[in-house]
Design an enzyme around this catalytic site. Sequence first.
Site, PDB file in Angstrom:
ATOM      1  N   SER A   7       0.849  -1.191   0.000  1.00  0.00           N
ATOM      2  CA  SER A   7       0.000   0.000   0.000  1.00  0.00           C
ATOM      3  C   SER A   7       0.880   1.235   0.000  1.00  0.00           C
ATOM      4  O   SER A   7       1.649   1.463   0.941  1.00  0.00           O
ATOM      5  CB  SER A   7      -0.901   0.006   1.233  1.00  0.00           C
ATOM      6  OG  SER A   7      -1.442   1.309   1.386  1.00  0.00           O
ATOM      7  N   ASP A  34      -4.713   3.625  -1.826  1.00  0.00           N
ATOM      8  CA  ASP A  34      -5.789   3.911  -0.871  1.00  0.00           C
ATOM      9  C   ASP A  34      -6.370   5.292  -1.094  1.00  0.00           C
ATOM     10  O   ASP A  34      -5.727   6.310  -0.830  1.00  0.00           O
ATOM     11  CB  ASP A  34      -5.258   3.780   0.561  1.00  0.00           C
ATOM     12  CG  ASP A  34      -5.107   2.331   0.973  1.00  0.00           C
ATOM     13  OD1 ASP A  34      -6.073   1.568   0.784  1.00  0.00           O
ATOM     14  OD2 ASP A  34      -4.030   1.962   1.466  1.00  0.00           O
ATOM     15  N   MET A  36      -9.079   8.016  -0.081  1.00  0.00           N
ATOM     16  CA  MET A  36      -9.938   8.379   1.057  1.00  0.00           C
ATOM     17  C   MET A  36     -10.477   9.789   0.872  1.00  0.00           C
ATOM     18  O   MET A  36      -9.730  10.677   0.444  1.00  0.00           O
ATOM     19  CB  MET A  36      -9.132   8.310   2.354  1.00  0.00           C
ATOM     20  CG  MET A  36      -8.446   6.971   2.577  1.00  0.00           C
ATOM     21  SD  MET A  36      -7.694   6.886   4.204  1.00  0.00           S
ATOM     22  CE  MET A  36      -6.731   5.368   4.044  1.00  0.00           C
ATOM     23  N   HIS A  66      -8.358   1.195  -4.068  1.00  0.00           N
ATOM     24  CA  HIS A  66      -9.283   0.899  -2.968  1.00  0.00           C
ATOM     25  C   HIS A  66      -9.956   2.208  -2.564  1.00  0.00           C
ATOM     26  O   HIS A  66      -9.336   3.040  -1.906  1.00  0.00           O
ATOM     27  CB  HIS A  66      -8.466   0.274  -1.820  1.00  0.00           C
ATOM     28  CG  HIS A  66      -9.251   0.023  -0.576  1.00  0.00           C
ATOM     29  ND1 HIS A  66      -8.643  -0.194   0.648  1.00  0.00           N
ATOM     30  CD2 HIS A  66     -10.594  -0.071  -0.341  1.00  0.00           C
ATOM     31  CE1 HIS A  66      -9.578  -0.391   1.572  1.00  0.00           C
ATOM     32  NE2 HIS A  66     -10.760  -0.311   1.003  1.00  0.00           N
ATOM     33  N   MET A  68     -12.182   4.340  -0.455  1.00  0.00           N
ATOM     34  CA  MET A  68     -12.884   4.488   0.819  1.00  0.00           C
ATOM     35  C   MET A  68     -13.585   5.839   0.748  1.00  0.00           C
ATOM     36  O   MET A  68     -13.139   6.833   1.343  1.00  0.00           O
ATOM     37  CB  MET A  68     -11.880   4.409   1.966  1.00  0.00           C
ATOM     38  CG  MET A  68     -11.363   2.992   2.184  1.00  0.00           C
ATOM     39  SD  MET A  68      -9.775   2.933   3.029  1.00  0.00           S
ATOM     40  CE  MET A  68      -8.681   3.067   1.627  1.00  0.00           C
ATOM     41  N   MET A 142     -11.414  -6.134   5.002  1.00  0.00           N
ATOM     42  CA  MET A 142     -10.625  -5.240   5.856  1.00  0.00           C
ATOM     43  C   MET A 142     -10.336  -5.938   7.180  1.00  0.00           C
ATOM     44  O   MET A 142     -11.266  -6.430   7.833  1.00  0.00           O
ATOM     45  CB  MET A 142     -11.385  -3.939   6.147  1.00  0.00           C
ATOM     46  CG  MET A 142     -11.632  -3.035   4.956  1.00  0.00           C
ATOM     47  SD  MET A 142     -10.153  -2.415   4.134  1.00  0.00           S
ATOM     48  CE  MET A 142      -9.259  -1.651   5.478  1.00  0.00           C
ATOM     49  N   GLY A 147      -8.953   3.658   7.129  1.00  0.00           N
ATOM     50  CA  GLY A 147      -8.624   5.065   7.409  1.00  0.00           C
ATOM     51  C   GLY A 147      -7.139   5.323   7.586  1.00  0.00           C
ATOM     52  O   GLY A 147      -6.637   6.347   7.133  1.00  0.00           O
ATOM     53  N   PHE A 148      -6.452   4.384   8.228  1.00  0.00           N
ATOM     54  CA  PHE A 148      -5.048   4.630   8.536  1.00  0.00           C
ATOM     55  C   PHE A 148      -4.211   3.356   8.433  1.00  0.00           C
ATOM     56  O   PHE A 148      -4.724   2.260   8.701  1.00  0.00           O
ATOM     57  CB  PHE A 148      -4.908   5.209   9.958  1.00  0.00           C
ATOM     58  CG  PHE A 148      -5.637   6.509  10.120  1.00  0.00           C
ATOM     59  CD1 PHE A 148      -5.041   7.709   9.765  1.00  0.00           C
ATOM     60  CD2 PHE A 148      -6.946   6.529  10.579  1.00  0.00           C
ATOM     61  CE1 PHE A 148      -5.740   8.914   9.879  1.00  0.00           C
ATOM     62  CE2 PHE A 148      -7.658   7.720  10.699  1.00  0.00           C
ATOM     63  CZ  PHE A 148      -7.039   8.922  10.350  1.00  0.00           C
ATOM     64  N   GLY A 149      -2.948   3.545   8.078  1.00  0.00           N
ATOM     65  CA  GLY A 149      -2.003   2.439   8.096  1.00  0.00           C
ATOM     66  C   GLY A 149      -1.507   2.196   9.511  1.00  0.00           C
ATOM     67  O   GLY A 149      -1.810   2.965  10.431  1.00  0.00           O
ATOM     68  N   ASP A 176      -6.621  -6.634   3.848  1.00  0.00           N
ATOM     69  CA  ASP A 176      -6.013  -5.305   3.961  1.00  0.00           C
ATOM     70  C   ASP A 176      -6.040  -4.841   5.413  1.00  0.00           C
ATOM     71  O   ASP A 176      -7.106  -4.664   5.997  1.00  0.00           O
ATOM     72  CB  ASP A 176      -6.808  -4.336   3.068  1.00  0.00           C
ATOM     73  CG  ASP A 176      -6.202  -2.951   2.992  1.00  0.00           C
ATOM     74  OD1 ASP A 176      -5.155  -2.705   3.605  1.00  0.00           O
ATOM     75  OD2 ASP A 176      -6.808  -2.101   2.296  1.00  0.00           O
ATOM     76  N   GLY A 177      -4.816  -4.646   5.965  1.00  0.00           N
ATOM     77  CA  GLY A 177      -4.709  -4.091   7.312  1.00  0.00           C
ATOM     78  C   GLY A 177      -3.910  -4.965   8.247  1.00  0.00           C
ATOM     79  O   GLY A 177      -4.276  -6.109   8.522  1.00  0.00           O
ATOM     80  N   GLY A 178      -2.777  -4.465   8.694  1.00  0.00           N
ATOM     81  CA  GLY A 178      -1.982  -5.160   9.706  1.00  0.00           C
ATOM     82  C   GLY A 178      -1.239  -6.392   9.214  1.00  0.00           C
ATOM     83  O   GLY A 178      -0.859  -7.247  10.025  1.00  0.00           O
ATOM     84  N   GLY A 198       1.179  -2.235   4.018  1.00  0.00           N
ATOM     85  CA  GLY A 198       1.639  -0.856   3.922  1.00  0.00           C
ATOM     86  C   GLY A 198       2.858  -0.606   4.775  1.00  0.00           C
ATOM     87  O   GLY A 198       3.999  -0.652   4.305  1.00  0.00           O
ATOM     88  N   SER A 199       2.629  -0.374   6.071  1.00  0.00           N
ATOM     89  CA  SER A 199       3.733   0.009   6.952  1.00  0.00           C
ATOM     90  C   SER A 199       4.804  -1.078   7.050  1.00  0.00           C
ATOM     91  O   SER A 199       5.993  -0.768   7.119  1.00  0.00           O
ATOM     92  CB  SER A 199       3.195   0.370   8.340  1.00  0.00           C
ATOM     93  OG  SER A 199       2.343  -0.656   8.822  1.00  0.00           O
TER      94      SER A 199
HETATM   95  C1  DX5 Z   1      -6.337   1.313   5.610  1.00  0.00           C
HETATM   96  C2  DX5 Z   1      -5.839   1.037   4.210  1.00  0.00           C
HETATM   97  C3  DX5 Z   1      -4.727   0.056   4.139  1.00  0.00           C
HETATM   98  C4  DX5 Z   1      -3.489   0.470   4.875  1.00  0.00           C
HETATM   99  C5  DX5 Z   1      -2.769  -0.758   5.287  1.00  0.00           C
HETATM  100  O1  DX5 Z   1      -7.504   2.027   5.544  1.00  0.00           O
HETATM  101  O2  DX5 Z   1      -6.893   0.541   3.408  1.00  0.00           O
HETATM  102  O3  DX5 Z   1      -4.436  -0.278   2.788  1.00  0.00           O
HETATM  103  O4  DX5 Z   1      -2.624   1.264   4.125  1.00  0.00           O
HETATM  104  O5  DX5 Z   1      -1.680  -0.373   6.058  1.00  0.00           O
HETATM  105  P1  DX5 Z   1      -0.965  -1.386   7.054  1.00  0.00           P
HETATM  106  O6  DX5 Z   1      -0.428  -2.523   6.215  1.00  0.00           O
HETATM  107  O7  DX5 Z   1       0.100  -0.549   7.662  1.00  0.00           O
HETATM  108  O8  DX5 Z   1      -1.992  -1.865   8.014  1.00  0.00           O
HETATM  109 ZN    ZN Z   2      -6.479  -0.350   1.328  1.00  0.00          ZN
END
Ligand code: DX5
Ligand code: ZN
Length: 216
Positions: A7, A34, A36, A66, A68, A142, A147-149, A176-178, A198-199
């Site tokens: 991401s 992403d 938003m 994606h 949102m 999800m 909303g956030f990484g 997607d997420g974590g 992402g992170s």
């Molecule tokens: C959150 C995004 C994700 C996010 C994932 O709303 O849709 O794509 O960037 O980030 P990580 O991998 O750090 O959870």
């Molecule tokens: Zn995403």
Amino acid sequence: MKLIAPSILSADFSNLATECSQIISMGADWLHVDVMDGHFVPNLTIGPCVVESLRKAVPKAYLDCHLMVTNPEQWLEPFHKAGADMFTFHFEALESNSEKCVQLCQKVKALGMKAGVSIKPKTQVSELSLELLKAVDMLLIMTVEPGFGGQKYMPECSEKCLALKKLRADLLVEVDGGISDKTIAHASGCGIDVFVAGSYVFNAEDRAERIRKLKE
Ligand code: DX5
Ligand code: ZN
């Protein structure tokens, strides 16, 4: 087929073209974008003009968008023109109405993009109609609140994939997420095909090594 989709939300936005071509050369299969709108989620990020620039900077990249956003249909044409490959919108953005989602999937596909539908952690598989599961090219689960990484992985969400594959065995499912080296095995065990990270990938000294670890 298992794919890694970093991401770019966690990339350096002032240096996006380099970040993207670099991550692809390191083995990323897709680029997860992403989008938003500050309304569907409490954050503002990328719009179609950035996707258009990315399409030029990394012409061969698979742009997994994606959205949102509250009104995804409004962004259909702009993202198509910008060069998006996958257009994933939220089930909840269309009042969790399967029929409305089927109609939007048909519009996405008529433009030549792939149609994805995403569900938030609280949305259950039983809320999705069989027609919708047939209409989508991909279902995005999800595993954090959008909303956030950098948030914590929710394993119970990936487990929805088991029920989804019972309803449609050949369904492509993305998570997607974590996602990290610690959580990807669990998601993979649930039958997930595409892993957004992402992170874990971007906030590392050695990004290539992180992608390698995920693929292992
Ligand atoms: C959150 C995004 C994700 C996010 C994932 O709303 O849709 O794509 O960037 O980030 P990580 O991998 O750090 O959870
Ligand atoms: Zn995403």
